[in-house]
Design an enzyme around this catalytic site. Structure first.
Site, PDB file in Angstrom:
ATOM      1  N   GLU A 285       0.830  -1.144  -0.453  1.00  0.00           N
ATOM      2  CA  GLU A 285       0.053  -0.253   0.443  1.00  0.00           C
ATOM      3  C   GLU A 285       0.964   1.418   0.219  1.00  0.00           C
ATOM      4  O   GLU A 285       0.650   2.296  -0.281  1.00  0.00           O
ATOM      5  CB  GLU A 285      -1.141   0.338   1.339  1.00  0.00           C
ATOM      6  CG  GLU A 285      -2.548  -1.334   1.280  1.00  0.00           C
ATOM      7  CD  GLU A 285      -1.485  -2.203   2.342  1.00  0.00           C
ATOM      8  OE1 GLU A 285       0.313  -2.185   2.708  1.00  0.00           O
ATOM      9  OE2 GLU A 285      -2.216  -3.161   2.561  1.00  0.00           O
TER      10      GLU A 285
ATOM     11  N   ASP B 138      19.518  25.820 -27.256  1.00  0.00           N
ATOM     12  CA  ASP B 138      19.562  27.612 -28.194  1.00  0.00           C
ATOM     13  C   ASP B 138      21.154  27.605 -28.344  1.00  0.00           C
ATOM     14  O   ASP B 138      22.071  27.438 -27.111  1.00  0.00           O
ATOM     15  CB  ASP B 138      19.179  28.363 -27.668  1.00  0.00           C
ATOM     16  CG  ASP B 138      17.737  28.522 -27.411  1.00  0.00           C
ATOM     17  OD1 ASP B 138      17.283  27.672 -28.686  1.00  0.00           O
ATOM     18  OD2 ASP B 138      16.451  29.470 -26.754  1.00  0.00           O
TER      19      ASP B 138
ATOM     20  N   ASN C 194       6.408  -8.132   0.486  1.00  0.00           N
ATOM     21  CA  ASN C 194       4.809  -8.760   1.224  1.00  0.00           C
ATOM     22  C   ASN C 194       5.323 -10.623   0.544  1.00  0.00           C
ATOM     23  O   ASN C 194       4.935 -10.924   0.905  1.00  0.00           O
ATOM     24  CB  ASN C 194       4.591  -7.888  -0.037  1.00  0.00           C
ATOM     25  CG  ASN C 194       4.342  -6.482  -0.211  1.00  0.00           C
ATOM     26  OD1 ASN C 194       4.627  -5.479  -0.362  1.00  0.00           O
ATOM     27  ND2 ASN C 194       3.506  -6.353   1.506  1.00  0.00           N
TER      28      ASN C 194
ATOM     29  N   ASP D 116       7.952  -1.111   8.184  1.00  0.00           N
ATOM     30  CA  ASP D 116       8.826  -0.811   6.770  1.00  0.00           C
ATOM     31  C   ASP D 116       8.759   0.612   6.022  1.00  0.00           C
ATOM     32  O   ASP D 116       9.654   0.640   5.473  1.00  0.00           O
ATOM     33  CB  ASP D 116       7.890  -2.278   5.806  1.00  0.00           C
ATOM     34  CG  ASP D 116       8.502  -3.479   5.814  1.00  0.00           C
ATOM     35  OD1 ASP D 116      10.033  -3.717   6.588  1.00  0.00           O
ATOM     36  OD2 ASP D 116       8.745  -3.785   5.185  1.00  0.00           O
TER      37      ASP D 116
END
Ligand code: ADP
Ligand code: MG
Length: 889
Positions: A291, A333, A701, A733
């Site tokens: 998430e 330029d 995860n 984490d």
């Protein structure tokens, strides 16, 4: 001062005099004191950009589907009587919401701050003197000057218009520019789009010049009334955020699938209640999704934008940060970007001999010295007068320093030369002798500029411009003895001289004049040629090094200039570009090529000379067609299409027009080429650093999922509680993930080619490797869990929970670089405190009363040490081996 009438009068239906009277002003403007007084009365001329309310940003964090599932899970827990669980899940949801909010809010604020840095200015006449003030300080009654490229800073009733055309699409939606005319007096009911004697705040001048008296400021302007138009365009998600969200979704689906299996086995094999199984599966699914990633990405991009601003590169959209990282060709330029733009006429050539000027930059101290024997002072005098007539009416010797950044440097150089010849004391006298009638500003299509003057009872034009063009338009030539018809031999002599100066890197300008037969006579044709000016404009310091650095990074530098081919080539060589005859393309050659032909040669060309803004657009398109990622610089209104088309449009902060800035993604506060290279480096660094938290978070995860899934497969009791997973994902984490985003640049980051177009942050190979890491973590978690089961389920779960939480040390180390051994990397000062913080958080859960909430028990020091050390050591070891045998991109 009749405040009510000021606010309601239909200004377009009044004559200029009536308007001025009503506003208590005159063509000489307000006095400073009066302006100050009115500023107090009316308030600043700003429209508060409508900000999203913080509460709204906060609320938005909870619209995420995954969070809603989590809330549902909490409700189900409640029904099951697990009130503690329910409360904990809700608390974690809240923490997640706060974290997302903080990141997003900070990013929004950072962008707003950056926009303020480029606060707009306006040219105003006060007490008869032209000044530049912050646009926010304008008041009703001020006389404002606008010209091509300016954003109209307030609502104006025009008092002067000279070929004035305004783009009002921001107000009316009508894209064709509107011709303005101050002399008209219109009926009160005239529709907005037809009010030719008005110019409205927020519209842009695309042509000509004008003056107007301010009739409304800030919220009382038309734009202020139409609040819809004021809202900053909602920041679109960057490609990166889109990719991350997409990734999150995909990972989410995989995990949902796994959860389904877990759900089924829990229900069927272990015969628990339906609701319990559901709760376990849902919580697992949500907990295992990264998430935090989108929030971390936004946060890092915002930090990057701020760091870039410190280096004078202002990012106007967050997306530019990542786009910059993939740029592999810079079209720049020449004048002012590669060169200093502090021009000085060094040599003057006339038929009466050649002169050299002493002095430096725009300083007027200096003099002309003859360097050829035939040198004749009469022609020198004449050039000096013409130069002053041509420029002095807008330039003041005293204000030269401050003008240097606003005026065309070419014109300043001509002015300074004139002062050196004529003497500072006589400038006013020359101005009297040549009263200005009108001016035709320089543009890149004509490549000339002319002024028309009343002189000795007649009309005279003075013309400067690109030397070949002026020469072509000349019918006569001035000799010491007087005007004569120009001969082919003269043309040849002058052309040779032009080439000679150009090949040495001088910017060459011709000067000529014409006695006009009347008002309608063309002031730029049938000229009398007078002389050539060779202007020096040395490269900026550091540009050569920056070109070199860009080259090492695999970024090509291409110079695009309106200047002479030989000048361009000489300057290109000075900054270390390789140029020969076949790397140079001139505007006329481009005109003869089809787009396909152009696309075939863009690989080779490193200098484009004598080009117009239209050519710029074609060049960008051709480069993009060949797969390049293009950064293109520009300053004028005409550059806007090319700036928009480029992957990264780069506007000049000092010289650039408001229009150019508005369509660009990046604004250079110092107009310097080297700053683009800095910004590209920064863009690369940030993009590269986004990979690190991703690797870190995903492997965690995957470790969690593998643990839960593995334990199920092995028929072990449920290994982790939902709150454990949430705790790890959201709190312990988070700090190391952010710290990883701030890793110093890896060795080789700035010496390898940019990432290819369409490169992704996460590839299949990487995902495979993250899974492997996850499986290693799970092996430790499950093994240690099984071994400690004899000491009770709660104890064993504590062991598994802590194993995964503390594996962060190894994951963080392994995620610091995809390709380099840990031992080759520079020190990251953020990482140790971040790791300590999350270790601390874990210890708090284990050894304070919180432990009962998390249903964990204290672990002994030896066990804790084993858990902290073993899995991390294994992860680091495996990763070091992986880097030796398998480097992926
Ligand atoms: P650059 O790429 O160097 O900015 P420009 O398009 O501004 O080139 O200028 C092209 C040529 O036009 C210059 O070499 C010079 O001869 C002429 N020129 C440029 N600016 C002016 C000016 N303000 N007035 C007259 N001539 C100009
Ligand atoms: Mg220019």
């Amino acid at each position: 001062m009749g405040q009510t009438s000021v606010e309601t009068a239909p200004w377009h239906s009044l004559s200029v005099d009536e308007v001025l009277e009503k506003l208590g002003s005159s063509l000489r403007g307000l006095s400073e004191e009066e302006a100050e007084r009115r500023l107090q009365a009316y308030g600043p001329n700003i429209l508060e950009a409508k900000r999203r309310h913080p509460a709204l940003i906060f609320a938005r964090q909870f619209t995420n589907a995954l969070i809603l599932i989590l809330v549902a899970a909490s409700v189900i827990s409640g029904f099951l009587g697990e009130l503690l669980d329910a409360a904990l899940i809700l608390a974690v949801v809240f923490v997640m919401g706060v974290m997302g909010f903080v990141q997003e809010y900070r990013a929004e604020r950072a962008l707003q701050e950056l926009r303020k840095l480029a606060s707009p200015t306006a040219k105003v006449i006060r007490g008869g003197v032209t000044k530049v003030v912050e646009a926010s300080r304008l008041v009703p009654g001020d006389i404002v000057l606008v010209e091509e490229g300016d954003r109209v800073p307030a609502d104006l009733r025009l008092v002067l218009s000279d070929n004035l055309e305004v783009d009002e699409s921001s107000l009316t939606g009508e894209s064709a520019p509107v011709q303005k005319d101050h002399e008209q007096v219109l009926p009160p009911e005239t529709p907005l789009g037809d009010r030719a004697n008005m110019a409205f705040m927020g519209t842009t001048v695309v042509r000509g010049r004008g003056r107007g008296v301010v009739v409304a400021t800030g919220p009382r302007t038309l734009l202020g009334g139409i609040t819809r138009a004021v809202e900053e365009a909602e920041e679109q998600p960057t490609p990166l955020e889109v990719e991350l969200e997409d990734l999150g979704r995909k990972v989410g689906f995989v995990i949902l699938g796994i959860s389904g299996v877990v759900f089924a086995t829990t229900l069927l094999v272990e015969k628990t209640s339906l609701l319990t199984a559901l709760l376990v599966a849902i919580a697992l699914a949500v907990a295992a999704v990264p998430e935090g990633l989108p929030a971390i990405a936004t946060g890092l991009l915002a930090i990057g934008a701020r760091k870039m601003a410190e280096k004078k590169a202002l990012v106007r959209r967050l997306a530019a940060v990542e786009a910059l990282g993939s740029v592999n060709v810079i079209c720049t330029d020449k004048t002012g970007t590669v060169t200093r733009g502090e021009m000085m006429v060094k040599y003057l050539w006339t038929t009466g001999g050649e002169f050299e000027f002493t002095g430096e930059g725009f300083r007027v101290e200096g003099e002309a010295r003859p360097i050829t024997r035939d040198a004749d002072d009469r022609l020198l005098e004449k050039v000096g007068e013409l130069a002053l007539a041509h420029t002095a009416y807008t330039i003041d010797v005293a204000g030269l320093e401050s003008l240097a950044t606003r005026k065309s440097p070419t014109e300043l150089a001509v002015f300074v030369m004139g002062v050196k010849v004529v003497g500072p004391g006589r400038v006013g006298e020359v101005k009297e002798k040549y009263r200005l009638v009108s001016e035709n500003p320089f543009d890149r299509f004509r490549k000339m500029r002319s002024t028309v003057h009343e002189h000795n009872g007649g009309l005279v034009s003075v013309v400067t411009g690109a030397p070949e063009v002026v020469l072509k338009n000349s019918a006569g030539i001035l000799r010491p003895s007087g005007e004569e018809a120009i001969t082919p031999l003269d043309v040849e002599t002058v052309m040779k001289r032009i080439e000679y100066y150009s090949s040495q890197g001088f910017r060459v300008l011709s000067i000529a004049y014409k006695r006009l037969s009347g008002e309608g006579d063309d002031p730029e044709n049938g000229l009398v040629f007078v002389g050539l000016m060779a202007i020096i404009d040395p490269p900026r310091e550091g540009v050569r090094e920056a070109v070199e650095e860009a080259k090492r990074m695999g970024v090509r530098t291409v110079m695009v200039t309106g200047d002479h081919k030989l000048t361009a080539m000489a300057v290109a060589r000075m900054i270390g570009l390789e140029v020969g005859e076949d790397n140079v393309l001139e505007g006329w050659q481009l005109d003869r090529m089809s787009d396909e032909e152009l696309a075939r040669v863009v690989d080779k060309v490193s200098v484009y000379a004598r080009v117009t803004p239209e050519h710029k657009l074609r060049i960008v398109r051709a480069l993009k067609k060949r797969g390049y990622r293009v950064a293109m610089t520009g300053d004028g209104v005409n550059d806007a299409p090319a700036l928009k088309e480029a992957d990264v449009g780069v506007a000049m902060g000092v010289r650039g027009t408001d229009v150019a800035k508005e369509v660009s993604q990046l604004v250079l506060l110092d107009d310097n080429y080297a700053t683009i290279v800095e910004a590209i480096k920064m863009g690369r660094w940030i993009y590269e650093n986004l990979k690190k938290p991703i690797s870190y978070l995903l492997s965690c995860n995957l470790g969690e999922v593998s643990s839960v899934f593995g334990a199920e497969l092995l028929g072990l009791p449920y290994i982790l509680e939902p709150v454990h997973l949430l705790w790890i994902n959201v709190t312990t984490d988070a700090f190391p993930a952010l710290a990883l985003g701030l890793e110093p640049p890896e060795p080789g980051l700035y010496t390898r080619p940019p990432r290819p177009r369409g490169a992704r942050l996460v590839t299949g190979k990487k995902l495979l490797y993250y899974t492997l890491t996850g499986v290693v973590i799970a092996a430790f978690a499950i093994g240690l869990f099984a071994q400690s089961l004899s000491k009770g389920l709660e104890y064993a779960r504590t062991v598994a929970f802590t194993t995964i939480a503390l594996s962060e040390f190894g994951r963080a180390m392994a995620s610091r670089s995809e390709r380099h051994s840990l031992f080759r990397l520079a020190w990251n000062k953020w990482l140790p405190p971040a790791l300590l913080a999350s270790l601390g958080l874990q210890l708090i859960v284990l050894y304070t009363p919180l432990s009962s909430l998390f249903r964990v028990v204290p672990l002994g020091p030896v066990e804790l040490a084993v858990i902290a050390f073993l899995p991390s050591a294994a992860i680091i070891l495996i990763d070091e081996v992986r880097k030796k045998v398998w480097v992926y991109d």
